[in-house]
Design an enzyme around this catalytic site. Sequence first.
Site: not given
Length: 346
Positions: A165, A256
Amino acid sequence: MGSTEDLDYPQLILQYNSGFLVSKVVFTACELGVFDLLLESGEPLSSDAIAARLGTSTTGMERLLDACVGLKLLAVKLTQVGALYRNTEISNIYLTKSSPKSQYHIMMYYSNTVYLCWHYLADAVREGRNQYERVFGVSSKDPFGAMYRSEEEMLKFMAGQNSVWSICGRDVLAAFDLSPFTHIFDLGGGGGALARECAALYPNSTVTIYDLPKVVQMAKEHFIPPEERQIAFHEGDFFNDSIPEAELYILSKILHDWDDDKCRQLLVKVHKACRPGGGVLLVESLLNEDKSGPLETQLYSMNMLVQTEGKERTAAEYSKLLEAAGFGEIQGERTGKLYDAVLGRK
């Protein structure tokens, strides 16, 4: 791209064969501390000096350094005293531990955990399930129990996710204007790097990291300083515990991990908790609608096979999951980076 006749197939296959070798060279140089040493030294060093300081063989280190030169991670200059090595810009920025954009931790997680699972990729394809039981002797039915099997493993995983990130977070959070949402929950927010990016980008918001108690404790101890006033914490298991009311829920790399039924179950809970006019932001790597690419996303989907219960999906597949849970006004936005954004509104 040219026609298939233009492709050098033998060369292409050789490149595929060398892919594993390339990644292991980078992982090994990171693990041994080559890039950190050269950054700290402030001057180019010989292979003998690097080997001596890092406690390796001279012949092995020289070959490793030369391979890193070939990968453009190091530069070499021949002098009267011999070859001297230094970092390139890319290694200073992304491969040294001290850099704000360091990818060292995710490299180590891939080297020490992910690669062990990929050794059994053929078994994963045959069986259609992750390989944690075969690799680590823990139940394949509890992927995060496996990932968090020790405090050391949990810390490596969280630090690795944070490093991602540091280079991708701002892009996905700026894909849509999230400034109208001032009360935000980051579900499965882990080490909090995305929450911190969100708080910096939207200073009028407060972001609550919702994660397992042991993850929250680790985040408080290692990643989020007490003076970070925009960030709060909520301990719980969002599959089994209640989800508090908020204006926006961020699910970054969450769906996911799970099959469609588990995703629908979670999104229904999020929809019920969401304030009217609020929404949910999915941060995922999106497949093309015909699943022809991107290659990185296809490989991530294989990684989901060996490590989790989930898969990567297309924007349409995520939209279908959101619609089934009650969300509307669904928009998808590709960032041009590794991760994309899908926004649904209640």
